[in-house]
Design a protein around this motif. Sequence first.
Motif, PDB file in Angstrom:
ATOM      1  N   PRO A 350       0.839  -1.213   0.000  1.00 25.93           N
ATOM      2  CA  PRO A 350       0.000   0.000   0.000  1.00 25.93           C
ATOM      3  C   PRO A 350       0.866   1.252   0.000  1.00 25.93           C
ATOM      4  O   PRO A 350       1.997   1.247   0.495  1.00 25.93           O
ATOM      5  CB  PRO A 350      -0.800  -0.137   1.299  1.00 25.93           C
ATOM      6  N   ILE A 351       0.342   2.313  -0.590  1.00 23.73           N
ATOM      7  CA  ILE A 351       1.045   3.596  -0.611  1.00 23.73           C
ATOM      8  C   ILE A 351       0.725   4.342   0.675  1.00 23.73           C
ATOM      9  O   ILE A 351      -0.437   4.598   0.999  1.00 23.73           O
ATOM     10  CB  ILE A 351       0.632   4.422  -1.842  1.00 23.73           C
ATOM     11  N   ARG A 352       1.771   4.685   1.427  1.00 21.74           N
ATOM     12  CA  ARG A 352       1.584   5.387   2.698  1.00 21.74           C
ATOM     13  C   ARG A 352       2.320   6.720   2.659  1.00 21.74           C
ATOM     14  O   ARG A 352       3.403   6.819   2.085  1.00 21.74           O
ATOM     15  CB  ARG A 352       2.112   4.548   3.861  1.00 21.74           C
ATOM     16  N   PRO A 353       1.750   7.752   3.274  1.00 20.59           N
ATOM     17  CA  PRO A 353       2.450   9.053   3.327  1.00 20.59           C
ATOM     18  C   PRO A 353       3.789   8.903   4.044  1.00 20.59           C
ATOM     19  O   PRO A 353       3.899   8.237   5.078  1.00 20.59           O
ATOM     20  CB  PRO A 353       1.482   9.942   4.123  1.00 20.59           C
ATOM     21  N   GLY A 354       4.805   9.525   3.477  1.00 23.98           N
ATOM     22  CA  GLY A 354       6.126   9.480   4.101  1.00 23.98           C
ATOM     23  C   GLY A 354       6.866   8.192   3.890  1.00 23.98           C
ATOM     24  O   GLY A 354       7.927   7.986   4.493  1.00 23.98           O
ATOM     25  N   GLN A 355       6.342   7.289   3.046  1.00 27.59           N
ATOM     26  CA  GLN A 355       7.030   6.034   2.752  1.00 27.59           C
ATOM     27  C   GLN A 355       6.947   5.782   1.250  1.00 27.59           C
ATOM     28  O   GLN A 355       6.187   4.943   0.789  1.00 27.59           O
ATOM     29  CB  GLN A 355       6.429   4.868   3.536  1.00 27.59           C
ATOM     30  N   HIS A 356       7.737   6.530   0.497  1.00 29.09           N
ATOM     31  CA  HIS A 356       7.697   6.452  -0.954  1.00 29.09           C
ATOM     32  C   HIS A 356       8.606   5.318  -1.445  1.00 29.09           C
ATOM     33  O   HIS A 356       9.603   4.976  -0.809  1.00 29.09           O
ATOM     34  CB  HIS A 356       8.153   7.771  -1.573  1.00 29.09           C
ATOM     35  N   THR A 357       8.222   4.764  -2.587  1.00 34.37           N
ATOM     36  CA  THR A 357       9.017   3.733  -3.257  1.00 34.37           C
ATOM     37  C   THR A 357       9.473   4.283  -4.602  1.00 34.37           C
ATOM     38  O   THR A 357       8.691   4.913  -5.312  1.00 34.37           O
ATOM     39  CB  THR A 357       8.178   2.462  -3.472  1.00 34.37           C
ATOM     40  N   ALA A 358      10.745   4.055  -4.924  1.00 30.83           N
ATOM     41  CA  ALA A 358      11.293   4.565  -6.182  1.00 30.83           C
ATOM     42  C   ALA A 358      12.184   3.511  -6.809  1.00 30.83           C
ATOM     43  O   ALA A 358      12.788   2.674  -6.119  1.00 30.83           O
ATOM     44  CB  ALA A 358      12.092   5.848  -5.953  1.00 30.83           C
ATOM     45  N   ILE A 359      12.238   3.540  -8.125  1.00 29.16           N
ATOM     46  CA  ILE A 359      13.193   2.716  -8.860  1.00 29.16           C
ATOM     47  C   ILE A 359      14.070   3.634  -9.686  1.00 29.16           C
ATOM     48  O   ILE A 359      13.577   4.553 -10.360  1.00 29.16           O
ATOM     49  CB  ILE A 359      12.491   1.668  -9.748  1.00 29.16           C
ATOM     50  N   LEU A 360      15.376   3.418  -9.593  1.00 28.50           N
ATOM     51  CA  LEU A 360      16.360   4.180 -10.344  1.00 28.50           C
ATOM     52  C   LEU A 360      16.956   3.265 -11.397  1.00 28.50           C
ATOM     53  O   LEU A 360      17.521   2.208 -11.058  1.00 28.50           O
ATOM     54  CB  LEU A 360      17.471   4.712  -9.434  1.00 28.50           C
ATOM     55  N   LEU A 361      16.811   3.610 -12.646  1.00 30.10           N
ATOM     56  CA  LEU A 361      17.391   2.845 -13.740  1.00 30.10           C
ATOM     57  C   LEU A 361      18.670   3.564 -14.172  1.00 30.10           C
ATOM     58  O   LEU A 361      18.619   4.741 -14.576  1.00 30.10           O
ATOM     59  CB  LEU A 361      16.407   2.733 -14.899  1.00 30.10           C
ATOM     60  N   ALA A 452      11.705   6.716 -11.297  1.00 29.40           N
ATOM     61  CA  ALA A 452      10.243   6.547 -11.303  1.00 29.40           C
ATOM     62  C   ALA A 452       9.776   6.396  -9.861  1.00 29.40           C
ATOM     63  O   ALA A 452      10.292   5.550  -9.125  1.00 29.40           O
ATOM     64  CB  ALA A 452       9.828   5.341 -12.128  1.00 29.40           C
ATOM     65  N   ILE A 453       8.836   7.226  -9.458  1.00 23.39           N
ATOM     66  CA  ILE A 453       8.243   7.171  -8.120  1.00 23.39           C
ATOM     67  C   ILE A 453       6.903   6.457  -8.221  1.00 23.39           C
ATOM     68  O   ILE A 453       6.105   6.741  -9.118  1.00 23.39           O
ATOM     69  CB  ILE A 453       8.036   8.573  -7.527  1.00 23.39           C
ATOM     70  N   ARG A 454       6.661   5.547  -7.312  1.00 23.48           N
ATOM     71  CA  ARG A 454       5.388   4.821  -7.326  1.00 23.48           C
ATOM     72  C   ARG A 454       4.310   5.702  -6.723  1.00 23.48           C
ATOM     73  O   ARG A 454       4.236   5.891  -5.507  1.00 23.48           O
ATOM     74  CB  ARG A 454       5.514   3.509  -6.551  1.00 23.48           C
ATOM     75  N   ASP A 455       3.467   6.262  -7.599  1.00 25.70           N
ATOM     76  CA  ASP A 455       2.346   7.101  -7.158  1.00 25.70           C
ATOM     77  C   ASP A 455       1.005   6.410  -7.351  1.00 25.70           C
ATOM     78  O   ASP A 455       0.035   6.731  -6.670  1.00 25.70           O
ATOM     79  CB  ASP A 455       2.335   8.419  -7.940  1.00 25.70           C
ATOM     80  N   ASP A 456       0.952   5.493  -8.312  1.00 29.82           N
ATOM     81  CA  ASP A 456      -0.296   4.799  -8.640  1.00 29.82           C
ATOM     82  C   ASP A 456      -0.273   3.425  -7.990  1.00 29.82           C
ATOM     83  O   ASP A 456       0.605   2.603  -8.280  1.00 29.82           O
ATOM     84  CB  ASP A 456      -0.434   4.672 -10.158  1.00 29.82           C
ATOM     85  N   ARG A 457      -1.227   3.174  -7.101  1.00 36.36           N
ATOM     86  CA  ARG A 457      -1.222   1.885  -6.395  1.00 36.36           C
ATOM     87  C   ARG A 457      -1.514   0.715  -7.325  1.00 36.36           C
ATOM     88  O   ARG A 457      -1.221  -0.430  -6.996  1.00 36.36           O
ATOM     89  CB  ARG A 457      -2.248   1.890  -5.259  1.00 36.36           C
ATOM     90  N   ASP A 458      -2.077   0.992  -8.515  1.00 35.72           N
ATOM     91  CA  ASP A 458      -2.371  -0.075  -9.461  1.00 35.72           C
ATOM     92  C   ASP A 458      -1.225  -0.334 -10.437  1.00 35.72           C
ATOM     93  O   ASP A 458      -1.311  -1.243 -11.253  1.00 35.72           O
ATOM     94  CB  ASP A 458      -3.631   0.269 -10.261  1.00 35.72           C
ATOM     95  N   ALA A 459      -0.161   0.472 -10.369  1.00 34.73           N
ATOM     96  CA  ALA A 459       0.969   0.304 -11.289  1.00 34.73           C
ATOM     97  C   ALA A 459       1.735  -0.964 -10.928  1.00 34.73           C
ATOM     98  O   ALA A 459       2.106  -1.181  -9.767  1.00 34.73           O
ATOM     99  CB  ALA A 459       1.886   1.520 -11.225  1.00 34.73           C
ATOM    100  N   SER A 460       1.991  -1.815 -11.916  1.00 37.04           N
ATOM    101  CA  SER A 460       2.730  -3.053 -11.695  1.00 37.04           C
ATOM    102  C   SER A 460       4.222  -2.775 -11.671  1.00 37.04           C
ATOM    103  O   SER A 460       4.685  -1.678 -12.028  1.00 37.04           O
ATOM    104  CB  SER A 460       2.407  -4.059 -12.803  1.00 37.04           C
ATOM    105  N   GLY A 461       5.000  -3.780 -11.279  1.00 38.62           N
ATOM    106  CA  GLY A 461       6.448  -3.642 -11.302  1.00 38.62           C
ATOM    107  C   GLY A 461       6.968  -3.391 -12.702  1.00 38.62           C
ATOM    108  O   GLY A 461       7.883  -2.584 -12.913  1.00 38.62           O
ATOM    109  N   GLU A 462       6.385  -4.064 -13.679  1.00 39.76           N
ATOM    110  CA  GLU A 462       6.796  -3.868 -15.068  1.00 39.76           C
ATOM    111  C   GLU A 462       6.515  -2.439 -15.520  1.00 39.76           C
ATOM    112  O   GLU A 462       7.334  -1.825 -16.228  1.00 39.76           O
ATOM    113  CB  GLU A 462       6.059  -4.860 -15.969  1.00 39.76           C
ATOM    114  N   THR A 463       5.382  -1.891 -15.094  1.00 36.59           N
ATOM    115  CA  THR A 463       5.051  -0.512 -15.455  1.00 36.59           C
ATOM    116  C   THR A 463       6.058   0.461 -14.854  1.00 36.59           C
ATOM    117  O   THR A 463       6.511   1.397 -15.517  1.00 36.59           O
ATOM    118  CB  THR A 463       3.634  -0.164 -14.967  1.00 36.59           C
ATOM    119  N   LEU A 464       6.434   0.253 -13.589  1.00 41.15           N
ATOM    120  CA  LEU A 464       7.419   1.130 -12.946  1.00 41.15           C
ATOM    121  C   LEU A 464       8.756   1.060 -13.671  1.00 41.15           C
ATOM    122  O   LEU A 464       9.436   2.078 -13.848  1.00 41.15           O
ATOM    123  CB  LEU A 464       7.587   0.736 -11.482  1.00 41.15           C
TER     124      LEU A 464
END
Length: 759
Positions: A350-361, A452-464
Amino acid sequence: MRTGRAGALCVLVCAVLLLVQQVWFFGGWGDAEVRTLVTDATYVPLALAFTVLAARVAGSRRQEPRTRRAWRVITVACVCQLAAHCAWFVQSHFLGTTAYPSAADYCFLLFSPFMFAGLLMLPGQHRRRRDRQKLALDALIVGAGGFIAIWYLLLGPILNAPGLTSWQRAFTAALPVGDLLLVLAMSTAMLRRHQPEVPAPVRLLAGSIALTVTADVSYSWIQLNGGFTGGSWPDLLWLAGCFLLVLAADQQYRQPRHPAPRRRDRSAVLVLPYAASIAAYVLLAVQSAHLPINPYGGMILGSAVLTLLVMARQSHALRDNREMAVTDGLTGLANRILVTERLDQLARQPIRPGQHTAILLVDLDRFKPINDTFGHEAGDAVLIAAADSMRRVIRDGDLAGRLGGDEFAVLLQRLPTREAAGAAATRLLEALRQPVIFGEHLLMVEASIGVAIRDDRDASGETLLQQADTALYAAKRAGRGRFEYYSDVMDTKAREAELRRAVADDELVVFFQPAVDLATGELRGVEALVRWNHPVRGLLGPGEFIDLAEETGAVVPLGAWVLRAACREVAGWRADLPDADPLRLAVNLSPKQVAQADLVRTVESVLAETGFPPARLTLEITESVILQPDPLTIGRLQDLRDFGIQLAVDDFGTGYSALSYLRRLPVTVLKIDRSFVTGIADDAEARSVCEAVVHLGEAFKMHVVAEGIETADQAAALIDMGCSIGQGFFFHRPLPPAEAGSLIRRQYLSRPDPSSRSG
């Protein structure tokens, strides 16, 4: 939706019934006969509920075909159990039948083979031959462990039990054998599940089977050692198993056709073979406790210890194989497999305030020249140095991996802000700029990073990952040696998917701009203009998305939707207003729609579906279509014209108009672009040009319609030129369907009835 609510109500009723029975049982109310009656009566509605819910799954189009076939067989098993419980209730409390085996016993026995077949038919993941062999071995280990327990508790005593006929002995032995088949099928279904996590319906079925088998074994053992009485504790297990069947059927109906995986941890299921082996040895130790330590006790103990050591050794081998499978051999970082798995796990959180997930390519700049100039050993040295730099920069708990070549990925989680991802990317860029010493050479390397920052809870890993890749190439285009955040503006694919989803989710709406008689102001027709009711950005005009639709090809389904929606709306107005027969509808066709081979069939299908008359439809095409018309295009347009549809050239004069093609194409209407209308009231040159276009249309025997009329003087000038039909803000702005419909009704209802006139 109603079916879903009915299922939830059914589950609630079953839960209440089960709770009432439990309270009755543990409260000790009534004598043994009353408790038995209450317990047996509870089985019937529970059995009816899971039979009906299972049949609902078997007939639901929400499920994939393989799932429906499996649940059809499971439904047959449920019918057998429903018949068994009904027969048991009748014969026990009304007929007093004591014959064994009875009709209820036969129905109970039939439940096992049908449920066995249904469980094996549940869809599983496609596997290689070696994987299927491993699956079979795991399932057989579980079955062998169950066989040892059932043999010790039931089969052995049944074969030696006195006072049974041959048929009764065989039938009694068939019951635990059926339970063994259920254990084997359930373990197979769980071990070969078609997604990383065992789906909730399968888990509930497994729980039901486990409770049912435990109750069956307990019942048979009690029967062999003193006699079973109804309303005792095995009934609690049977009833709980029945309720889990109800939940399983309801959950399967609610399960999406292609459920998204939730986690990749398989340990809970993979321990099944080991748990079965340990249980078998524990049972063997209990049974052999009376044997002398020499030689039997020592041999049994040694066999158990040896088996446990082999299990431990295998678990270490599996762990080593796992590490080898998910580790990059050159850099020691995670490989693409582990990065993808971890990314999928993060994407499901789940997306929680103050706990962002990011992927750096991360992609190394100018890596190929190093490989080409100094050889692959130099390239390997650079990759190893880059991996060491990443290890120094990332935090504990984050993951760095090599995806292949000179491309790396860094997964960051629990970031306090979005900007923290940019700060991490900056540190990575600085670390990767450190020169690499290779022999006598000093190799300078930089990197570009997409964030890429995960903002959409429906975004898959492949989408990120795709989003980070899009941002990476934006960073390269911006000059390399930098990082860029992903945004929707960068990604045509994301915007295209959003637009196609808008079509599917009815986020689009058709507005209608009336075209009027310039002299009288009376309505002559309406032009359909699409708007996007965006859930975040509000109402968007076509300028916000039509170019994107043209670029990506999404304009084809969008255009078909607009045509269908407009024809349906205007057909409704015409049906309510008998005098509105002259009302025309104009709909724009994009060049990509005109190029579709099935254009004519699509238009005819829409008209047939909506009941809109083709003689009152005008399809507007742009100049780009008439500039270089190929024979197929001309043929399609001629077919539309032969069908009775009028064709108009929209925005005439804004492109490179080819007058010779106006004679070749079956065009009947010429629409003057607003750029020609602006200024005609006070600019003589503009007036002359517009008048020439009007006369050109007349020369080609076309109806001329003017767009963009904003003042009374412009309308008067057009009338003087001989143009009689126009549209623009001076008359009407584009109106939403309700307002356009009200306008149409006011005009046609206010007209006098011709039949009431005298003379």
